[in-house]
Design an enzyme around this catalytic site. Structure first.
Site, mmCIF file in Angstrom:
data_model
loop_
_atom_site.group_PDB
_atom_site.id
_atom_site.type_symbol
_atom_site.label_atom_id
_atom_site.label_comp_id
_atom_site.label_asym_id
_atom_site.label_seq_id
_atom_site.Cartn_x
_atom_site.Cartn_y
_atom_site.Cartn_z
ATOM 1 N N ASP A 156 2.165 -4.604 -11.147
ATOM 2 C CA ASP A 156 2.871 -4.976 -9.916
ATOM 3 C C ASP A 156 4.191 -5.669 -10.240
ATOM 4 O O ASP A 156 4.336 -6.285 -11.297
ATOM 5 C CB ASP A 156 1.960 -5.897 -9.083
ATOM 6 C CG ASP A 156 2.387 -5.982 -7.632
ATOM 7 O OD1 ASP A 156 3.215 -5.149 -7.198
ATOM 8 O OD2 ASP A 156 1.899 -6.888 -6.935
ATOM 9 N N ASN A 212 -0.248 2.786 -0.620
ATOM 10 C CA ASN A 212 1.181 2.891 -0.966
ATOM 11 C C ASN A 212 1.905 4.005 -0.196
ATOM 12 O O ASN A 212 3.137 4.071 -0.218
ATOM 13 C CB ASN A 212 1.369 3.081 -2.480
ATOM 14 C CG ASN A 212 1.102 1.819 -3.288
ATOM 15 O OD1 ASN A 212 0.648 1.880 -4.436
ATOM 16 N ND2 ASN A 212 1.368 0.646 -2.708
ATOM 17 N N ARG A 262 4.902 3.227 2.171
ATOM 18 C CA ARG A 262 6.262 2.969 1.679
ATOM 19 C C ARG A 262 7.230 4.067 2.120
ATOM 20 O O ARG A 262 6.788 5.161 2.487
ATOM 21 C CB ARG A 262 6.232 2.864 0.153
ATOM 22 C CG ARG A 262 5.398 1.692 -0.290
ATOM 23 C CD ARG A 262 5.415 1.540 -1.773
ATOM 24 N NE ARG A 262 4.605 0.382 -2.139
ATOM 25 C CZ ARG A 262 4.822 -0.381 -3.200
ATOM 26 N NH1 ARG A 262 5.803 -0.098 -4.023
ATOM 27 N NH2 ARG A 262 4.053 -1.417 -3.448
HETATM 28 C C1 IPE Z 1 -1.113 -2.676 -5.954
HETATM 29 O O1 IPE Z 1 0.174 -3.131 -5.758
HETATM 30 C C2 IPE Z 1 -1.099 -1.193 -6.191
HETATM 31 C C3 IPE Z 1 -0.523 -0.747 -7.450
HETATM 32 C C4 IPE Z 1 -0.137 -1.515 -8.416
HETATM 33 C C5 IPE Z 1 -0.418 0.676 -7.587
HETATM 34 P P1 IPE Z 1 0.789 -3.303 -4.300
HETATM 35 O O2 IPE Z 1 2.148 -3.841 -4.468
HETATM 36 O O3 IPE Z 1 0.656 -2.029 -3.536
HETATM 37 O O4 IPE Z 1 -0.192 -4.359 -3.645
HETATM 38 P P2 IPE Z 1 0.008 -5.385 -2.449
HETATM 39 O O5 IPE Z 1 0.591 -4.608 -1.305
HETATM 40 O O6 IPE Z 1 0.936 -6.437 -2.935
HETATM 41 O O7 IPE Z 1 -1.356 -5.917 -2.176
HETATM 42 C C1 IPE Z 2 4.191 -1.906 -8.493
HETATM 43 O O1 IPE Z 2 5.373 -2.479 -8.105
HETATM 44 C C2 IPE Z 2 4.202 -0.409 -8.428
HETATM 45 C C3 IPE Z 2 3.457 0.152 -7.299
HETATM 46 C C4 IPE Z 2 2.730 -0.515 -6.444
HETATM 47 C C5 IPE Z 2 3.522 1.574 -7.119
HETATM 48 P P1 IPE Z 2 5.762 -2.707 -6.586
HETATM 49 O O2 IPE Z 2 6.568 -1.546 -6.124
HETATM 50 O O3 IPE Z 2 4.584 -3.021 -5.750
HETATM 51 O O4 IPE Z 2 6.694 -3.977 -6.733
HETATM 52 P P2 IPE Z 2 6.793 -5.230 -5.765
HETATM 53 O O5 IPE Z 2 5.425 -5.768 -5.588
HETATM 54 O O6 IPE Z 2 7.376 -4.735 -4.474
HETATM 55 O O7 IPE Z 2 7.701 -6.163 -6.474
HETATM 56 MG MG MG Z 3 3.688 -4.773 -5.226
#
Ligand code: IPE
Ligand code: IPE
Ligand code: MG
Length: 231
Positions: free
Chosen positions: A11, A59, A62
């Site tokens: 993350d 996800n 997004r």
């Molecule tokens: C968890 O990260 C999913 C992955 C790392 C693929 P997210 O960024 O989606 O999680 P939340 O929304 O902060 O819980």
């Molecule tokens: C993790 O990074 C990757 C995925 C969840 C696909 P994020 O895209 O969630 O990054 P933050 O949490 O917005 O910084």
């Molecule tokens: Mg994230």
């Protein structure tokens, strides 16, 4: 004692990019570099199974442009690494519901997994893609019904999960400082040790993985029992 199975919630890619005043996609791109490094380090220090959470069932909320570039970065990464994975004895398993992906992505993933399935696995890499633990459990229960199983044991349920046949994670690592599980491996992490680091995934290094492992080595895993030294 090196953990046999390590699972990582990668993350913080978006925040990493925003910190550099770049679009979020650049964070995912940089995050893929960390993926490459961490796979090699995990393998070299003797971890046997590495599970990486790459895309969750949530996800899809997004922006489409971010989803598209994330998925194409992942496919590109797998295509680029296939021959190296085959040479070095890595076996790949995708955890998740692939039916949501366009046919060409499914074909590509199947092709890559098949190529690696002949490997004697020195190291197993699980990539969780369109993965959600609740979806996984629903899928498992439906499969059990299809097989006429109406009195499942814990072992039966485990054997219908995407991780069938693999031991549960010993250690779950989450980067970017969030203390939550975000629908990751709910069944399998019943007794996993959890380690949270504030490092954003693109900044996560070999030393950070080693720090997580040395913290793990200090933990006392009791599995509901008592420490024999404290009796
Ligand atoms: C968890 O990260 C999913 C992955 C790392 C693929 P997210 O960024 O989606 O999680 P939340 O929304 O902060 O819980
Ligand atoms: C993790 O990074 C990757 C995925 C969840 C696909 P994020 O895209 O969630 O990054 P933050 O949490 O917005 O910084
Ligand atoms: Mg994230």
């Amino acid at each position: 004692m090196i953990p046999w199975h390590v699972a990582i919630i990668m993350d913080g890619n978006g925040r990493w990019a925003i910190k550099q005043s770049l679009p979020r996609v650049f964070g995912h791109k940089r995050g893929m570099e960390t993926v490459k490094t961490i796979i090699q380090v995990a393998k070299s220090i003797g971890i046997k199974i590495l599970t990486l959470y790459a895309f969750s069932t949530e996800n899809w909320k997004r922006p489409k442009i971010e989803i598209d570039s994330l998925l194409s970065l992942l496919i590109q990464f797998l295509q680029d690494e296939t021959s190296k994975f085959i040479k070095t004895g890595i076996r790949l398993r995708i955890l998740g519901d692939l039916s949501k992906f366009p046919q060409y992505i499914r074909n590509e993933l199947n092709k890559i997994c098949k190529l690696m399935s002949k490997n004697t696995p020195h190291f197993e890499l699980n990539i969780a893609l369109n993965y959600g633990a609740r979806q996984e459990l629903v899928h498992a229960f439906k499969e059990m019904l299809k097989h006429g199983i109406d009195d499942p044991t814990e072992q039966t349920i485990s054997s219908f999960l995407y991780t069938a046949g693999q031991p549960d994670p010993d250690l779950v690592i989450r980067t970017s400082g969030e203390f939550r599980i975000s629908n990751f491996l709910l069944w399998q992490i019943a007794y996993s040790e959890i380690y949270v680091t504030s490092k954003l995934w693109p900044d996560f290094t070999e030393n950070d993985l080693k720090a997580a492992i040395s913290e793990f080595q200090k933990r006392e895993r009791r599995f509901g029992g008592v420490n024999i030294n404290n009796k």
